[in-house]
Design a protein around this motif. Structure first.
Motif, PDB file in Angstrom:
ATOM      1  N   THR A  92       0.845  -1.181   0.000  1.00 18.89           N
ATOM      2  CA  THR A  92       0.000   0.000   0.000  1.00 18.89           C
ATOM      3  C   THR A  92       0.886   1.238   0.000  1.00 18.89           C
ATOM      4  O   THR A  92       1.835   1.332   0.779  1.00 18.89           O
ATOM      5  N   LEU A  93       0.565   2.186  -0.863  1.00 16.88           N
ATOM      6  CA  LEU A  93       1.300   3.444  -0.926  1.00 16.88           C
ATOM      7  C   LEU A  93       0.913   4.334   0.247  1.00 16.88           C
ATOM      8  O   LEU A  93      -0.103   4.095   0.911  1.00 16.88           O
ATOM      9  N   ASN A 135      -0.433   7.114   0.187  1.00 22.00           N
ATOM     10  CA  ASN A 135      -1.737   7.747  -0.024  1.00 22.00           C
ATOM     11  C   ASN A 135      -2.899   6.760   0.129  1.00 22.00           C
ATOM     12  O   ASN A 135      -4.050   7.104  -0.086  1.00 22.00           O
ATOM     13  N   GLY A 136      -2.576   5.486   0.462  1.00 28.56           N
ATOM     14  CA  GLY A 136      -3.609   4.487   0.691  1.00 28.56           C
ATOM     15  C   GLY A 136      -3.945   3.615  -0.507  1.00 28.56           C
ATOM     16  O   GLY A 136      -4.709   2.661  -0.383  1.00 28.56           O
ATOM     17  N   ASN A 137      -3.393   3.941  -1.671  1.00 30.19           N
ATOM     18  CA  ASN A 137      -3.651   3.124  -2.866  1.00 30.19           C
ATOM     19  C   ASN A 137      -2.889   1.800  -2.784  1.00 30.19           C
ATOM     20  O   ASN A 137      -1.693   1.777  -2.501  1.00 30.19           O
ATOM     21  N   ALA A 138      -3.592   0.727  -3.055  1.00 25.54           N
ATOM     22  CA  ALA A 138      -2.977  -0.604  -3.027  1.00 25.54           C
ATOM     23  C   ALA A 138      -2.354  -0.917  -4.383  1.00 25.54           C
ATOM     24  O   ALA A 138      -2.815  -0.428  -5.415  1.00 25.54           O
ATOM     25  N   PHE A 139      -1.283  -1.720  -4.363  1.00 22.67           N
ATOM     26  CA  PHE A 139      -0.689  -2.209  -5.601  1.00 22.67           C
ATOM     27  C   PHE A 139      -0.363  -3.686  -5.441  1.00 22.67           C
ATOM     28  O   PHE A 139      -0.098  -4.165  -4.343  1.00 22.67           O
TER      29      PHE A 139
END
Length: 101
Positions: A18-19, A21-25
């Protein structure tokens, strides 16, 4: 346009998290040995080209193999109308390459 061919996979790499900023990858990259362009007499041998290959689950399906690894792959050339890219749809190990044996 889809087609099947044999390639030498020199390596694989997973990335999941998870970045800030909360975005998952979640992805797997496959590195395929590709002939260098020698059409002008200025390139010999191969280089590894990176292809996206789904989520990290695909890494876990392949990580037990010894690399480099000969594989049968289904590739697909796709476009958005302006640019094109090649995508790996499936990858099936066939045999160890001579380098790994």
């Amino acid at each position: 346009m889809k087609f099947t061919t044999r390639v030498t996979v020199s390596g694989i790499k997973a990335s999941k998290g998870t970045l800030e900023n909360g975005n998952a990858f979640d992805s797997t990259k496959v590195y395929v040995d590709t002939d260098l362009d020698d059409s002008k007499g200025m390139g010999k041998g191969t280089a590894s080209v990176e292809y996206a290959y789904g989520t990290s689950d695909r890494y876990h399906e392949l990580k037990h193999n010894t690399f480099p690894l000969e594989c049968e792959v289904e590739l697909e050339i796709v476009t958005n109308g302006k640019t094109q890219k090649t995508v790996i749809n499936s990858l099936k190990p066939v045999a160890l390459t001579k380098k790994a044996a």
